[in-house]
Scaffold this motif. Structure first.
Motif, PDB file in Angstrom:
ATOM      1  N   TYR A   1       0.859  -1.178   0.000  1.00  0.00           N
ATOM      2  CA  TYR A   1       0.000   0.000   0.000  1.00  0.00           C
ATOM      3  C   TYR A   1       0.901   1.235   0.000  1.00  0.00           C
ATOM      4  N   PRO A   2       0.521   2.273  -0.735  1.00  0.00           N
ATOM      5  CA  PRO A   2       1.353   3.486  -0.742  1.00  0.00           C
ATOM      6  C   PRO A   2       1.356   4.160   0.617  1.00  0.00           C
ATOM      7  N   PHE A   3       2.465   4.836   0.915  1.00  0.00           N
ATOM      8  CA  PHE A   3       2.579   5.565   2.177  1.00  0.00           C
ATOM      9  C   PHE A   3       1.894   6.918   1.999  1.00  0.00           C
ATOM     10  N   PRO A   4       0.803   7.177   2.717  1.00  0.00           N
ATOM     11  CA  PRO A   4       0.073   8.438   2.522  1.00  0.00           C
ATOM     12  C   PRO A   4       0.842   9.629   3.098  1.00  0.00           C
ATOM     13  N   THR A   5       0.796  10.742   2.409  1.00  0.00           N
ATOM     14  CA  THR A   5       1.397  11.967   2.924  1.00  0.00           C
ATOM     15  C   THR A   5       0.698  12.383   4.209  1.00  0.00           C
ATOM     16  N   GLY A   6       1.486  12.815   5.182  1.00  0.00           N
ATOM     17  CA  GLY A   6       0.914  13.270   6.448  1.00  0.00           C
ATOM     18  C   GLY A   6       0.619  12.162   7.435  1.00  0.00           C
ATOM     19  N   THR A   7       1.128  10.961   7.182  1.00  0.00           N
ATOM     20  CA  THR A   7       0.895   9.837   8.088  1.00  0.00           C
ATOM     21  C   THR A   7       2.158   9.560   8.895  1.00  0.00           C
ATOM     22  N   SER A   8       1.998   9.335  10.180  1.00  0.00           N
ATOM     23  CA  SER A   8       3.146   8.964  10.998  1.00  0.00           C
ATOM     24  C   SER A   8       3.547   7.522  10.681  1.00  0.00           C
ATOM     25  N   TYR A   9       4.781   7.177  10.964  1.00  0.00           N
ATOM     26  CA  TYR A   9       5.269   5.832  10.670  1.00  0.00           C
ATOM     27  C   TYR A   9       4.476   4.779  11.441  1.00  0.00           C
ATOM     28  N   GLU A  10       4.275   5.012  12.727  1.00  0.00           N
ATOM     29  CA  GLU A  10       3.579   4.029  13.556  1.00  0.00           C
ATOM     30  C   GLU A  10       2.126   3.859  13.127  1.00  0.00           C
ATOM     31  N   ARG A  11       1.478   4.970  12.781  1.00  0.00           N
ATOM     32  CA  ARG A  11       0.082   4.867  12.346  1.00  0.00           C
ATOM     33  C   ARG A  11      -0.008   4.114  11.023  1.00  0.00           C
ATOM     34  N   PHE A  12       0.933   4.335  10.126  1.00  0.00           N
ATOM     35  CA  PHE A  12       0.928   3.596   8.858  1.00  0.00           C
ATOM     36  C   PHE A  12       1.084   2.098   9.122  1.00  0.00           C
ATOM     37  N   ILE A  13       2.031   1.739   9.980  1.00  0.00           N
ATOM     38  CA  ILE A  13       2.250   0.321  10.290  1.00  0.00           C
ATOM     39  C   ILE A  13       0.999  -0.288  10.918  1.00  0.00           C
ATOM     40  N   PHE A  14       0.392   0.445  11.861  1.00  0.00           N
ATOM     41  CA  PHE A  14      -0.804  -0.060  12.535  1.00  0.00           C
ATOM     42  C   PHE A  14      -1.947  -0.258  11.541  1.00  0.00           C
ATOM     43  N   THR A  15      -2.193   0.738  10.683  1.00  0.00           N
ATOM     44  CA  THR A  15      -3.293   0.661   9.718  1.00  0.00           C
ATOM     45  C   THR A  15      -3.053  -0.448   8.710  1.00  0.00           C
TER      46      THR A  15
END
Length: 355
Positions: free
Chosen positions: A178-192
């Motif tokens: 999944y692409p890394f969304p702009t404005g997302t923290s690293y931990e929140r991206f991993i969690f989601t």
């Protein structure tokens, strides 16, 4: 006899007129020379005034760029530390990490943490060297050297072309990404990512990937890059604060403080990241700002203006900390007293009642 006296008197008057004329002419010449000298002095003063105004203008613009660079280096430092912690986990505890978490961890490693350099070369034309002011020359050299050092360093890091390394390895093993969304923290991206991601045969693919020599070589390369970033920030980048103090001391009559701090985001009444709500300064300096505000479910962030030179979000290791160019802050519906301290890197959202 009378005729002789008349001639003598006439000759005397002629000589006196000549003397008066010479004196008058000399006086006029002196006045012209004095006028020219005064005009030259005024012109030189005006030229120096314009040069000084240009220098101070350029210095003020560069101050903001250097301040943004300083905040950016602090942000890169924290993000690099987070990425190094992920790499250590992958190397030391890979068997204990859920397989569906690992792809997101690897995609985070592709993030450089750097932002595009601002086009500030136009500012350097105002930082002119002055043979009559060694102190100004030293400041000018220091300002330009400090700003260029970060730009040169960021170019050297991005030129390694490792920003898609982990993505390419995941694709080689047919692992969905999944692409890394702009404005997302690293931990929140991993969690989601982890919550949404659990394809069949994933563990076997991950096990094979983690034993791939090409993958391990790239992982070690990224680890060294992150360590190098940390060393650079520790030895050079964090000196930015003292350098900014040096500029402030040189120009005591120049105000470099932030004139406003704003809240933007999908959780505000505007429901976007374009329209802003101003905060009120509650400290003598420009560090602490506050506002009481109703929010909806969504995200917010803080900024100083629409040029996006300065904006702050949540930290990586601790979501209660403030991080320059970090991930958006998630909030729940409610009425809050929102406070931010940009000097101490903190923010708070305290539920309160509307007046």
């Amino acid at each position: 006899m009378i005729s002789f006296l008349r001639k003598l008197r006439h000759r005397f008057l002629q000589q006196n007129r000549l003397t008066q004329y010479i004196i008058y002419a000399l006086g006029e010449i002196i006045l012209v020379v004095i006028g020219i000298l005064i005009a030259l002095q005024v012109n030189n003063w005006n030229v120096e005034r314009i040069k000084n105004e240009r220098f101070l203008f350029g210095l003020k613009e560069l101050y903001k760029e250097i301040e943004a660079t300083y905040y950016q280096q602090k942000s890169i430092y924290e993000k690099s530390r987070y990425q190094l912690a992920l790499i250590d986990s992958l190397m030391l505890y890979k068997d204990e990490i859920p397989a569906n978490r690992i792809p997101a961890m690897l995609l985070v490693l592709d993030q450089s943490g750097m932002v595009e350099d601002h086009e500030n070369n136009w500012i350097n034309q105002f930082i002119e060297f002055d043979p009559a002011s060694p102190e100004k020359n030293e400041l000018a050299k220091g300002v330009i050297k400090y700003q260029n050092s970060y730009n040169s360093y960021s170019h050297s890091i991005t030129s390694v072309k490792m920003e898609y390394a982990m993505l390419n390895h995941l694709k080689r093993y047919n692992i969905p990404v999944y692409p890394f969304p702009t404005g997302t923290s690293y931990e929140r991206f991993i969690f989601t990512y982890t919550q949404l991601f659990n394809p069949p045969n994933l563990k076997a693919k991950i096990d094979a990937l983690l034993q791939d020599d090409a993958f391990l070589a790239d992982l070690i390369t990224i680890q060294e890059i992150k360590k190098t970033i940390g060393r650079f920030v520790e030895t050079v980048g964090l000196n930015g604060e003292s350098f900014l103090d040096y500029i402030s001391t040189f120009t005591p009559n120049t105000d470099y403080s932030f004139k406003n701090i704003e809240i933007i985001g999908s959780a505000t009444e505007f429901k976007n990241f374009g329209d802003a709500i101003p905060m009120q300064k509650v400290s003598k300096d420009d560090s602490t700002w506050e506002v009481d505000l109703p929010l909806e479910d969504g995200e917010i962030k803080f900024r100083t203006g629409a040029d996006w030179l300065f904006d702050w979000d949540r930290g990586e290791f601790d979501e209660k900390t403030l991080l320059f160019k970090g991930g958006n802050i998630s909030v729940k519906k409610g009425y809050y007293r929102i406070r931010v301290n940009i000097k101490e890197d903190t923010y708070s959202l305290s539920p309160t009642n509307p007046n």
